[in-house]
Structure formats: C-alpha cells, structure tokens
Design an enzyme around this catalytic site. Structure first.
Site, PDB file in Angstrom:
ATOM      1  N   LYS A  87     -17.568   4.264 -28.006  1.00  0.00           N
ATOM      2  CA  LYS A  87     -17.247   2.833 -28.028  1.00  0.00           C
ATOM      3  C   LYS A  87     -16.723   2.453 -29.409  1.00  0.00           C
ATOM      4  O   LYS A  87     -17.392   2.686 -30.423  1.00  0.00           O
ATOM      5  CB  LYS A  87     -18.522   2.052 -27.698  1.00  0.00           C
ATOM      6  CG  LYS A  87     -18.291   0.734 -27.027  1.00  0.00           C
ATOM      7  CD  LYS A  87     -19.629   0.187 -26.580  1.00  0.00           C
ATOM      8  CE  LYS A  87     -19.501  -1.191 -26.013  1.00  0.00           C
ATOM      9  NZ  LYS A  87     -20.806  -1.844 -25.874  1.00  0.00           N
TER      10      LYS A  87
HETATM   11  C1  E4P Z   1     -21.229  -4.315 -23.608  1.00  0.00           C
HETATM   12  O1  E4P Z   1     -20.486  -3.376 -23.768  1.00  0.00           O
HETATM   13  C2  E4P Z   1     -21.340  -5.406 -24.587  1.00  0.00           C
HETATM   14  O2  E4P Z   1     -21.750  -4.926 -25.822  1.00  0.00           O
HETATM   15  C3  E4P Z   1     -22.293  -6.434 -24.045  1.00  0.00           C
HETATM   16  O3  E4P Z   1     -21.956  -6.703 -22.690  1.00  0.00           O
HETATM   17  C4  E4P Z   1     -22.360  -7.703 -24.857  1.00  0.00           C
HETATM   18  O4  E4P Z   1     -23.152  -8.617 -24.150  1.00  0.00           O
HETATM   19  P1  E4P Z   1     -23.781  -9.936 -24.834  1.00  0.00           P
HETATM   20  O5  E4P Z   1     -22.655 -10.864 -25.137  1.00  0.00           O
HETATM   21  O6  E4P Z   1     -24.701 -10.484 -23.768  1.00  0.00           O
HETATM   22  O7  E4P Z   1     -24.499  -9.474 -26.061  1.00  0.00           O
END
Ligand code: E4P
Length: 218
Positions: A87
């Site tokens: 990522k």
């Molecule tokens: C996933 O890849 C993201 O990091 C995550 O969905 C972020 O979610 P949040 O905005 O609820 O922290």
C-alpha cells in the site's frame, strides 16, 4: 464485487473469513497501532498472521515517503507472503514507486486518494488497486460516492486494469451504493458486512416459521 475487511484485528478477520464471503484485508498504520502492534519484527509477524487466515489480498502500508525508502520497505513486505499487496500513498514518489513495483511484478494499492486526477495517475502508473476514501470526503461535506462514480467512468473509458477499491466505507448504504456504481472492491469494518444480514421482516418471518413449526410438532 470483492469484500475486504478494513482492520488489523485477527479475531475480526477470522470471523469475516468464516462467514465465507471475504476476499481480502486492508490495514493502515492507524489500524496496526490500534491493535498495539509496534516494532519491525512484530509488524512483519502480524502481517504474516493475517496472510495465514485469508486466501489473498492483504494490503500492508509502507511508512517511508521517499522513493528509495518505499521500494526497500515494499520489497520487504512483499517477501512476507505472495498475498501481500503493498500500500503506497498518493504522493509524487508514491506514483514512481507504484510504477517500479508494477515492473517488478509486485502488486500495489494506491491509498489516500481523494480526487479523480489522483486516481488517473495511480492507474497510469499501473497500480493494482486504487483506494478513494468515501467517508473522509463525506466528513468534509464533499460527495465520496460521486468520486467513486467518476473513477469507475474514467477507468471504463480507457480500459484501465486498476481495480476501484472503495475505502473509508462507514455503513451498509455506502457499500450498496458502491455496488450499484460498479466499484470492484469495498473495504469496510466487519459490522458493515454483517449489517447486510439484517432485515426486520427476516427476523419476524423466521420467528413465525419456528412458532408454527413448534405448534404443529408439539
Ligand atoms: C483502507 O484502506 C483505508 O485506510 C481505510 O478505509 C480508511 O478508513 P477511515 O477513513 O475510516 O479511517
């Protein structure tokens, strides 16, 4: 549509996997910290533990923000297991790193995407997944779902292979609207997935069936 669970909690990942509908996991540094996972070796071991539960698609985020650092970290993460997807944040060096990882055959998930222009760059660099954050856009009064629609349209126009991974999904309505729009993947907390089960008429209907069966059978 693929379902990913957005957590680093092993019990939740197991529960979602046992339901039989889980296609992957997304983590981020905040989710790892929430589980109290810190220090290089513990972080690596935790990613391995997640990989041992699910069949594929475990997003593990780099911490470095420079090209060389991201390449070093990403290669190390990719070595943990074939299920790892590296990522990478949507920044200039991130785009370069996505391109380089793609050439090395390492899958990537471009994260922190908040505009169609950023999604276009991620796709051109060859990212396997792009993660637009719906909930965080909604939080500032923008329309997260409109962004999903835009990205799906742009990727369809040019046949980009990058999969649209709708992230920061907060409730079942988000998830269902992503399905209507045609997002390839949704990542969300377990409660959003199990929320799909719920309907009062199902509960009432089942209670009635069981009561009628009990009456007829004593
Ligand atoms: C996933 O890849 C993201 O990091 C995550 O969905 C972020 O979610 P949040 O905005 O609820 O922290």
């Amino acid at each position: 549509m693929k379902f990913f669970i957005d957590t680093a909690n092993l019990d939740e990942i197991r529960e979602a996997y046992d339901l039989g509908v889980l296609d992957g996991v997304t983590t981020n540094p905040s989710l790892m910290a929430k589980e109290g996972i810190s220090g290089h070796d513990k972080v690596m071991a935790h990613y391995k533990a997640i990989c041992d539960i699910v069949d594929d698609n475990v997003s593990a985020e780099v911490i470095a923000t420079d090209f060389e650092g991201m390449m070093k970290e990403g290669r190390e993460l990719a070595k943990i297991d074939d299920k790892i997807v590296v990522k990478i944040p949507m920044i200039k060096d991130g785009v370069k790193a996505i391109k380089a990882f793609t050439e090395e055959g390492i899958r990537t998930n471009c994260t922190l995407v908040f505009s169609a222009g950023q999604a276009l760059l991620a796709a051109k660099a060859g990212s396997s997944y792009v993660s637009p954050f719906i909930g965080r856009l909604d939080d500032i009064g923008a329309d997260g779902l409109e962004l999903i629609e835009q990205i799906v349209q742009i990727y369809d126009n040019y046949g980009f292979a990058t999969e649209v991974l709708a992230a920061s999904v907060r409730h079942t309505t988000h998830l269902l609207q992503c399905a209507e729009i045609g997002a390839d993947v949704v990542t969300c907390p377990l409660k959003v997935i199990t929320g799909l089960l719920k309907h009062p008429l199902t509960d009432a209907g089942l209670a009635q069936f069981l009561a009628d069966h009990a009456k007829a059978n004593g």
